[in-house]
Design a protein around this motif. Structure first.
Motif, PDB file in Angstrom:
ATOM      1  N   PHE A  84       0.832  -1.207   0.000  1.00 41.81           N
ATOM      2  CA  PHE A  84       0.000   0.000   0.000  1.00 41.81           C
ATOM      3  C   PHE A  84       0.862   1.251   0.000  1.00 41.81           C
ATOM      4  O   PHE A  84       0.605   2.195  -0.763  1.00 41.81           O
ATOM      5  CB  PHE A  84      -0.933   0.013   1.211  1.00 41.81           C
ATOM      6  CG  PHE A  84      -1.523   1.372   1.483  1.00 41.81           C
ATOM      7  CD1 PHE A  84      -2.448   1.929   0.606  1.00 41.81           C
ATOM      8  CD2 PHE A  84      -1.127   2.108   2.593  1.00 41.81           C
ATOM      9  CE1 PHE A  84      -2.975   3.196   0.843  1.00 41.81           C
ATOM     10  CE2 PHE A  84      -1.641   3.368   2.832  1.00 41.81           C
ATOM     11  CZ  PHE A  84      -2.575   3.910   1.955  1.00 41.81           C
ATOM     12  N   LEU A  85       1.878   1.273   0.845  1.00 45.08           N
ATOM     13  CA  LEU A  85       2.721   2.466   0.945  1.00 45.08           C
ATOM     14  C   LEU A  85       3.432   2.755  -0.380  1.00 45.08           C
ATOM     15  O   LEU A  85       3.574   3.911  -0.778  1.00 45.08           O
ATOM     16  CB  LEU A  85       3.740   2.294   2.068  1.00 45.08           C
ATOM     17  CG  LEU A  85       3.151   2.188   3.486  1.00 45.08           C
ATOM     18  CD1 LEU A  85       4.258   1.910   4.498  1.00 45.08           C
ATOM     19  CD2 LEU A  85       2.385   3.450   3.853  1.00 45.08           C
ATOM     20  N   ALA A 139       0.741   3.989  -2.874  1.00 48.17           N
ATOM     21  CA  ALA A 139       0.279   5.317  -2.469  1.00 48.17           C
ATOM     22  C   ALA A 139       1.338   6.371  -2.782  1.00 48.17           C
ATOM     23  O   ALA A 139       1.006   7.484  -3.218  1.00 48.17           O
ATOM     24  CB  ALA A 139      -0.051   5.317  -0.977  1.00 48.17           C
ATOM     25  N   THR A 140       2.608   6.024  -2.577  1.00 48.44           N
ATOM     26  CA  THR A 140       3.691   6.953  -2.923  1.00 48.44           C
ATOM     27  C   THR A 140       3.685   7.245  -4.421  1.00 48.44           C
ATOM     28  O   THR A 140       3.838   8.399  -4.849  1.00 48.44           O
ATOM     29  CB  THR A 140       5.052   6.356  -2.521  1.00 48.44           C
ATOM     30  OG1 THR A 140       5.078   6.159  -1.101  1.00 48.44           O
ATOM     31  CG2 THR A 140       6.185   7.286  -2.924  1.00 48.44           C
ATOM     32  N   THR A 141       3.484   6.209  -5.218  1.00 44.76           N
ATOM     33  CA  THR A 141       3.419   6.386  -6.675  1.00 44.76           C
ATOM     34  C   THR A 141       2.286   7.318  -7.060  1.00 44.76           C
ATOM     35  O   THR A 141       2.445   8.207  -7.913  1.00 44.76           O
ATOM     36  CB  THR A 141       3.230   5.019  -7.365  1.00 44.76           C
ATOM     37  OG1 THR A 141       4.310   4.146  -7.000  1.00 44.76           O
ATOM     38  CG2 THR A 141       3.197   5.176  -8.880  1.00 44.76           C
ATOM     39  N   VAL A 142       1.138   7.128  -6.426  1.00 40.73           N
ATOM     40  CA  VAL A 142      -0.020   7.981  -6.725  1.00 40.73           C
ATOM     41  C   VAL A 142       0.263   9.427  -6.344  1.00 40.73           C
ATOM     42  O   VAL A 142      -0.057  10.360  -7.093  1.00 40.73           O
ATOM     43  CB  VAL A 142      -1.271   7.458  -5.982  1.00 40.73           C
ATOM     44  CG1 VAL A 142      -2.419   8.467  -6.073  1.00 40.73           C
ATOM     45  CG2 VAL A 142      -1.709   6.120  -6.564  1.00 40.73           C
ATOM     46  N   LEU A 143       0.861   9.639  -5.174  1.00 44.74           N
ATOM     47  CA  LEU A 143       1.148  11.005  -4.729  1.00 44.74           C
ATOM     48  C   LEU A 143       2.172  11.693  -5.638  1.00 44.74           C
ATOM     49  O   LEU A 143       2.048  12.886  -5.933  1.00 44.74           O
ATOM     50  CB  LEU A 143       1.660  10.985  -3.289  1.00 44.74           C
ATOM     51  CG  LEU A 143       0.597  10.741  -2.211  1.00 44.74           C
ATOM     52  CD1 LEU A 143       1.246  10.626  -0.836  1.00 44.74           C
ATOM     53  CD2 LEU A 143      -0.436  11.855  -2.208  1.00 44.74           C
ATOM     54  N   LEU A 170       5.727  10.885   6.916  1.00 44.59           N
ATOM     55  CA  LEU A 170       5.778  10.549   8.341  1.00 44.59           C
ATOM     56  C   LEU A 170       5.086   9.211   8.618  1.00 44.59           C
ATOM     57  O   LEU A 170       5.499   8.471   9.514  1.00 44.59           O
ATOM     58  CB  LEU A 170       5.135  11.670   9.165  1.00 44.59           C
ATOM     59  CG  LEU A 170       5.900  13.000   9.159  1.00 44.59           C
ATOM     60  CD1 LEU A 170       5.120  14.075   9.901  1.00 44.59           C
ATOM     61  CD2 LEU A 170       7.291  12.832   9.770  1.00 44.59           C
ATOM     62  N   VAL A 171       4.030   8.904   7.862  1.00 39.66           N
ATOM     63  CA  VAL A 171       3.387   7.591   7.975  1.00 39.66           C
ATOM     64  C   VAL A 171       4.377   6.496   7.588  1.00 39.66           C
ATOM     65  O   VAL A 171       4.523   5.481   8.285  1.00 39.66           O
ATOM     66  CB  VAL A 171       2.128   7.518   7.080  1.00 39.66           C
ATOM     67  CG1 VAL A 171       1.619   6.075   6.976  1.00 39.66           C
ATOM     68  CG2 VAL A 171       1.023   8.420   7.626  1.00 39.66           C
ATOM     69  N   ALA A 207      -6.481  -3.874   0.315  1.00 43.56           N
ATOM     70  CA  ALA A 207      -7.208  -3.578   1.549  1.00 43.56           C
ATOM     71  C   ALA A 207      -6.493  -4.180   2.751  1.00 43.56           C
ATOM     72  O   ALA A 207      -6.385  -3.551   3.806  1.00 43.56           O
ATOM     73  CB  ALA A 207      -8.640  -4.110   1.462  1.00 43.56           C
ATOM     74  N   ASN A 208      -6.003  -5.409   2.607  1.00 46.92           N
ATOM     75  CA  ASN A 208      -5.264  -6.032   3.703  1.00 46.92           C
ATOM     76  C   ASN A 208      -4.024  -5.227   4.046  1.00 46.92           C
ATOM     77  O   ASN A 208      -3.711  -4.995   5.224  1.00 46.92           O
ATOM     78  CB  ASN A 208      -4.868  -7.464   3.304  1.00 46.92           C
ATOM     79  CG  ASN A 208      -4.325  -8.263   4.475  1.00 46.92           C
ATOM     80  OD1 ASN A 208      -3.246  -7.978   4.972  1.00 46.92           O
ATOM     81  ND2 ASN A 208      -5.070  -9.263   4.906  1.00 46.92           N
ATOM     82  N   SER A 209      -3.321  -4.758   3.018  1.00 41.89           N
ATOM     83  CA  SER A 209      -2.125  -3.945   3.243  1.00 41.89           C
ATOM     84  C   SER A 209      -2.477  -2.630   3.939  1.00 41.89           C
ATOM     85  O   SER A 209      -1.768  -2.179   4.838  1.00 41.89           O
ATOM     86  CB  SER A 209      -1.440  -3.674   1.901  1.00 41.89           C
ATOM     87  OG  SER A 209      -0.204  -3.022   2.079  1.00 41.89           O
TER      88      SER A 209
END
Length: 282
Positions: A46-47, A50-54, A100-101, A144-146
């Motif tokens: 997920f991280l 999510a980093t790729t999306v950001l 920070l997450v 979702a699990n991640s």
């Protein structure tokens, strides 16, 4: 304390439409899930997505700003600077919070006190992360699990010790007999209650009545995500996804070390060694 299977009437004060556990599987055709229903996945998936999306979102915003720069230059200088600083400020804040997450998950130290009382599953980036994951072959349930793994780690670093009667454990009816027996043994060991719920409405009513300071919720990834979004993470939640070797909603099981560690975390006790590493998606 006694362990009970809770059966209650729907509260008239609850305005969220009733949702039974398992409703998220409507339309399931009976096909076997990947890895026989054990979708435990590293939080780093997920991280990473999510980093790729950001990064993509940041690039898109600045490309748009570059394209409209001639129009911005026609504005008064103070307004032009206000727009640029506002865009820069918002993007910087979002990226800093996410960094920070990531740092919290990597180190186990609390760099996210601002996440207390919130849940990462409520983030608006989730749908885009799911789409990014699908491009690389990860199912929605895997992502979702991640997400839930990340949420559990953020809850853990922000959680203070609570008393036994302040902990609420919510279980689905689909757990197999052996798993129920094992949960009874573990909860008796720590003198805490658990409640078996038929649906989200019942779980919400228990939250209203018990007013817990910590929750351990067991269900499939779909129901856990839906539950967090229903109640807006009003209390700290450790979400434990069940494993479904026979398919959803029947004879499911969980990692008992994960359950015991969730209880120990809330009660301020040292955690036990994890039985096995998170399953990694190749």
């Amino acid at each position: 304390m006694s362990n009970v299977e809770t059966s209650v009437e729907a509260s008239p004060e609850v305005t969220i439409p009733p949702r039974k556990l398992g409703d998220t599987w409507d339309g399931w055709a009976g096909e076997v899930e990947e890895n026989r229903g054990d979708l435990e996945t590293s939080p780093w998936y997920f991280l990473t997505f999510a980093t790729t999306v950001l990064v993509a979102l940041t690039a898109l915003v600045w490309t748009a700003m570059f394209l409209i720069e001639p129009r911005l230059n026609e504005l008064p200088v103070w307004l032009n600077r206000t727009v640029l600083m506002s865009v820069w400020g918002v993007l910087s804040a979002v990226n800093l919070m996410f960094a920070l997450v990531v740092l919290t998950v990597a180190t186990g130290k609390n760099f996210v006190p601002f996440m207390k009382g919130r849940h990462i599953a409520l983030s608006g980036i989730i749908p885009w992360t799911i789409k990014a994951g699908k491009i690389f072959g990860l199912s929605k349930d895997r992502i979702a699990n991640s997400v839930l793994q990340v949420g559990n780690r953020l809850t853990t670093v922000n959680q203070a010790m609570i008393e036994r009667d302040e902990l609420l454990i919510l279980l689905p009816r689909c757990l197999d007999k052996q798993t129920r027996d094992e949960i009874k043994m573990v909860t008796s060991k720590y003198d805490v209650d658990f409640h078996i719920c038929a649906g989200g409405q019942m779980a919400r009513q228990l939250l209203t009545e018990k007013k817990p300071k910590g929750v351990i919720a067991v269900a499939c990834e779909r129901d856990l995500m839906a539950g967090v979004q229903d109640v807006k993470a009003a209390v700290p939640v450790i979400a434990i996804a069940n494993k479904r070797p026979e398919g959803p909603c029947r004879n499911t099981l969980i990692n008992m070390t994960e359950m015991e560690n969730a209880i120990r975390m809330y009660l301020g006790k040292e955690l036990l060694p994890v039985d096995k590493p998170l399953l990694e998606q190749n």
